[in-house]
Design a protein around this motif. Structure first.
Motif, PDB file in Angstrom:
ATOM      1  N   LEU A  50       8.750 -17.783 -50.190  1.00  0.00           N
ATOM      2  CA  LEU A  50       9.174 -17.052 -51.393  1.00  0.00           C
ATOM      3  C   LEU A  50       9.320 -15.554 -51.170  1.00  0.00           C
ATOM      4  N   HIS A  51       8.448 -14.971 -50.387  1.00  0.00           N
ATOM      5  CA  HIS A  51       8.376 -13.514 -50.331  1.00  0.00           C
ATOM      6  C   HIS A  51       8.902 -12.869 -49.062  1.00  0.00           C
ATOM      7  N   LEU A  52       9.219 -13.633 -48.058  1.00  0.00           N
ATOM      8  CA  LEU A  52       9.768 -13.045 -46.834  1.00  0.00           C
ATOM      9  C   LEU A  52      11.287 -13.198 -46.797  1.00  0.00           C
ATOM     10  N   GLN A  53      11.904 -12.487 -45.878  1.00  0.00           N
ATOM     11  CA  GLN A  53      13.355 -12.541 -45.728  1.00  0.00           C
ATOM     12  C   GLN A  53      13.766 -13.953 -45.313  1.00  0.00           C
ATOM     13  N   PRO A  54      15.008 -14.328 -45.602  1.00  0.00           N
ATOM     14  CA  PRO A  54      15.461 -15.680 -45.244  1.00  0.00           C
ATOM     15  C   PRO A  54      15.461 -15.952 -43.740  1.00  0.00           C
ATOM     16  N   TYR A  55      15.488 -14.910 -42.931  1.00  0.00           N
ATOM     17  CA  TYR A  55      15.522 -15.106 -41.487  1.00  0.00           C
ATOM     18  C   TYR A  55      14.126 -15.011 -40.852  1.00  0.00           C
ATOM     19  N   ALA A  56      13.077 -14.949 -41.647  1.00  0.00           N
ATOM     20  CA  ALA A  56      11.709 -14.853 -41.123  1.00  0.00           C
ATOM     21  C   ALA A  56      11.310 -16.144 -40.411  1.00  0.00           C
ATOM     22  N   PHE A  57      10.316 -16.046 -39.532  1.00  0.00           N
ATOM     23  CA  PHE A  57       9.853 -17.217 -38.793  1.00  0.00           C
ATOM     24  C   PHE A  57       8.357 -17.102 -38.548  1.00  0.00           C
ATOM     25  N   HIS A  58       7.736 -18.255 -38.337  1.00  0.00           N
ATOM     26  CA  HIS A  58       6.302 -18.328 -38.031  1.00  0.00           C
ATOM     27  C   HIS A  58       6.193 -18.615 -36.538  1.00  0.00           C
ATOM     28  N   ARG A  59       5.881 -17.593 -35.769  1.00  0.00           N
ATOM     29  CA  ARG A  59       5.932 -17.662 -34.311  1.00  0.00           C
ATOM     30  C   ARG A  59       4.992 -18.714 -33.719  1.00  0.00           C
ATOM     31  N   ASP A  60       3.733 -18.710 -34.118  1.00  0.00           N
ATOM     32  CA  ASP A  60       2.760 -19.644 -33.538  1.00  0.00           C
ATOM     33  C   ASP A  60       3.081 -21.089 -33.878  1.00  0.00           C
ATOM     34  N   TRP A  61       3.427 -21.341 -35.124  1.00  0.00           N
ATOM     35  CA  TRP A  61       3.764 -22.704 -35.539  1.00  0.00           C
ATOM     36  C   TRP A  61       4.977 -23.214 -34.766  1.00  0.00           C
ATOM     37  N   LEU A  62       6.002 -22.367 -34.657  1.00  0.00           N
ATOM     38  CA  LEU A  62       7.227 -22.757 -33.950  1.00  0.00           C
ATOM     39  C   LEU A  62       6.951 -23.011 -32.471  1.00  0.00           C
ATOM     40  N   ASN A  63       6.104 -22.193 -31.864  1.00  0.00           N
ATOM     41  CA  ASN A  63       5.758 -22.388 -30.456  1.00  0.00           C
ATOM     42  C   ASN A  63       5.079 -23.737 -30.242  1.00  0.00           C
ATOM     43  N   PHE A  64       4.144 -24.097 -31.103  1.00  0.00           N
ATOM     44  CA  PHE A  64       3.424 -25.346 -30.897  1.00  0.00           C
ATOM     45  C   PHE A  64       4.264 -26.572 -31.247  1.00  0.00           C
ATOM     46  N   VAL A  65       5.228 -26.429 -32.124  1.00  0.00           N
ATOM     47  CA  VAL A  65       6.181 -27.521 -32.345  1.00  0.00           C
ATOM     48  C   VAL A  65       7.075 -27.665 -31.110  1.00  0.00           C
ATOM     49  N   ALA A  66       7.483 -26.542 -30.532  1.00  0.00           N
ATOM     50  CA  ALA A  66       8.357 -26.570 -29.355  1.00  0.00           C
ATOM     51  C   ALA A  66       7.657 -27.173 -28.140  1.00  0.00           C
ATOM     52  N   LEU A  67       6.340 -27.062 -28.051  1.00  0.00           N
ATOM     53  CA  LEU A  67       5.614 -27.672 -26.935  1.00  0.00           C
ATOM     54  C   LEU A  67       5.779 -29.187 -26.928  1.00  0.00           C
ATOM     55  N   ASP A  68       5.976 -29.789 -28.099  1.00  0.00           N
ATOM     56  CA  ASP A  68       6.212 -31.229 -28.171  1.00  0.00           C
ATOM     57  C   ASP A  68       7.634 -31.600 -27.740  1.00  0.00           C
ATOM     58  N   HIS A  69       8.528 -30.625 -27.699  1.00  0.00           N
ATOM     59  CA  HIS A  69       9.934 -30.852 -27.331  1.00  0.00           C
ATOM     60  C   HIS A  69      10.276 -30.141 -26.026  1.00  0.00           C
ATOM     61  N   LEU A  70       9.327 -30.064 -25.121  1.00  0.00           N
ATOM     62  CA  LEU A  70       9.510 -29.299 -23.882  1.00  0.00           C
ATOM     63  C   LEU A  70      10.676 -29.782 -23.019  1.00  0.00           C
ATOM     64  N   PRO A  71      10.909 -31.090 -22.840  1.00  0.00           N
ATOM     65  CA  PRO A  71      12.070 -31.503 -22.035  1.00  0.00           C
ATOM     66  C   PRO A  71      13.405 -31.039 -22.639  1.00  0.00           C
ATOM     67  N   ALA A  72      13.551 -31.140 -23.947  1.00  0.00           N
ATOM     68  CA  ALA A  72      14.790 -30.683 -24.595  1.00  0.00           C
ATOM     69  C   ALA A  72      14.935 -29.174 -24.473  1.00  0.00           C
ATOM     70  N   LEU A  73      13.829 -28.463 -24.583  1.00  0.00           N
ATOM     71  CA  LEU A  73      13.857 -27.010 -24.456  1.00  0.00           C
ATOM     72  C   LEU A  73      14.270 -26.602 -23.049  1.00  0.00           C
ATOM     73  N   CYS A  74      13.706 -27.253 -22.043  1.00  0.00           N
ATOM     74  CA  CYS A  74      14.052 -26.928 -20.652  1.00  0.00           C
ATOM     75  C   CYS A  74      15.531 -27.206 -20.369  1.00  0.00           C
ATOM     76  N   ALA A  75      16.044 -28.275 -20.927  1.00  0.00           N
ATOM     77  CA  ALA A  75      17.471 -28.571 -20.761  1.00  0.00           C
ATOM     78  C   ALA A  75      18.327 -27.514 -21.452  1.00  0.00           C
ATOM     79  N   ALA A  76      17.894 -27.046 -22.620  1.00  0.00           N
ATOM     80  CA  ALA A  76      18.676 -26.061 -23.370  1.00  0.00           C
ATOM     81  C   ALA A  76      18.699 -24.693 -22.704  1.00  0.00           C
ATOM     82  N   VAL A  77      17.612 -24.313 -22.043  1.00  0.00           N
ATOM     83  CA  VAL A  77      17.598 -22.999 -21.393  1.00  0.00           C
ATOM     84  C   VAL A  77      18.049 -23.058 -19.940  1.00  0.00           C
ATOM     85  N   GLY A  78      18.355 -24.239 -19.435  1.00  0.00           N
ATOM     86  CA  GLY A  78      18.962 -24.371 -18.114  1.00  0.00           C
ATOM     87  C   GLY A  78      18.002 -24.298 -16.947  1.00  0.00           C
ATOM     88  N   THR A  79      16.855 -24.926 -17.060  1.00  0.00           N
ATOM     89  CA  THR A  79      15.942 -24.958 -15.919  1.00  0.00           C
ATOM     90  C   THR A  79      16.317 -26.113 -15.009  1.00  0.00           C
TER      91      THR A  79
END
Length: 164
Positions: A50-79
């Protein structure tokens, strides 16, 4: 504390917090019972949306969700492919857990990218590159601002937005 200050504090990364953590939201306090913790988390998420800008993000939460998608992330960044895993190498920072995944930095590179599978900390020692979390990795590899990298990371993880 105003709702805007509360929302900004909610979205502050653990690495950016300084001093005592007395201003933690109710769901992050260890003394909070589990049933209250879930309600408090939902209240803080709603307040932040409600109170933050529409482009705001929660860094820690997003990082820990991304840890569950590590193979897709590695493919997306080109490792390159995964080579091995290491448990707490001697040169790894002491404050990081140390369950390290070793990948080729790029498919044709001869140097490695090391990613901590528990915290998202990453390093490329040959190039003297390192980052605190997977958001920094996406930002560095795709040359995006932190906000754009957060939205790209949310898209990789199949989320609607980088906020809980």
């Amino acid at each position: 504390m105003t709702p805007v200050e509360r929302a900004r504090l909610f979205c502050t990364s653990w690495h950016q917090m300084r001093g005592p953590r007395v201003h933690l939201h109710r769901s992050a306090q260890p003394s909070c019972p589990p049933d209250e913790r879930q309600r408090a988390w939902e209240d803080e998420c709603r307040n932040a949306r409600l109170h933050l800008q529409p482009y705001a993000f929660h860094r820690d939460w997003l990082n820990f969700v991304a840890l569950d998608h590590l193979p897709a992330l590695c493919a997306a960044v080109g490792t390159g492919p995964a080579i091995t895993t290491l448990d707490k190498p001697l040169w790894w920072p002491r404050e990081e857990p140390g369950r390290v995944l070793v990948l080729q930095a790029t498919p044709d590179a001869r140097h490695c990218l090391f990613i901590d599978r528990a915290s998202g900390f990453w390093a490329v020692p040959v190039l003297s590159l390192r980052g605190l979390d997977l958001l920094d990795l996406v930002s560095a590899r795709l040359r995006l601002s932190t906000t754009k990298a957060a939205w790209r990371l949310a898209k990789i993880c199949k989320l609607r937005s980088p906020m809980p």
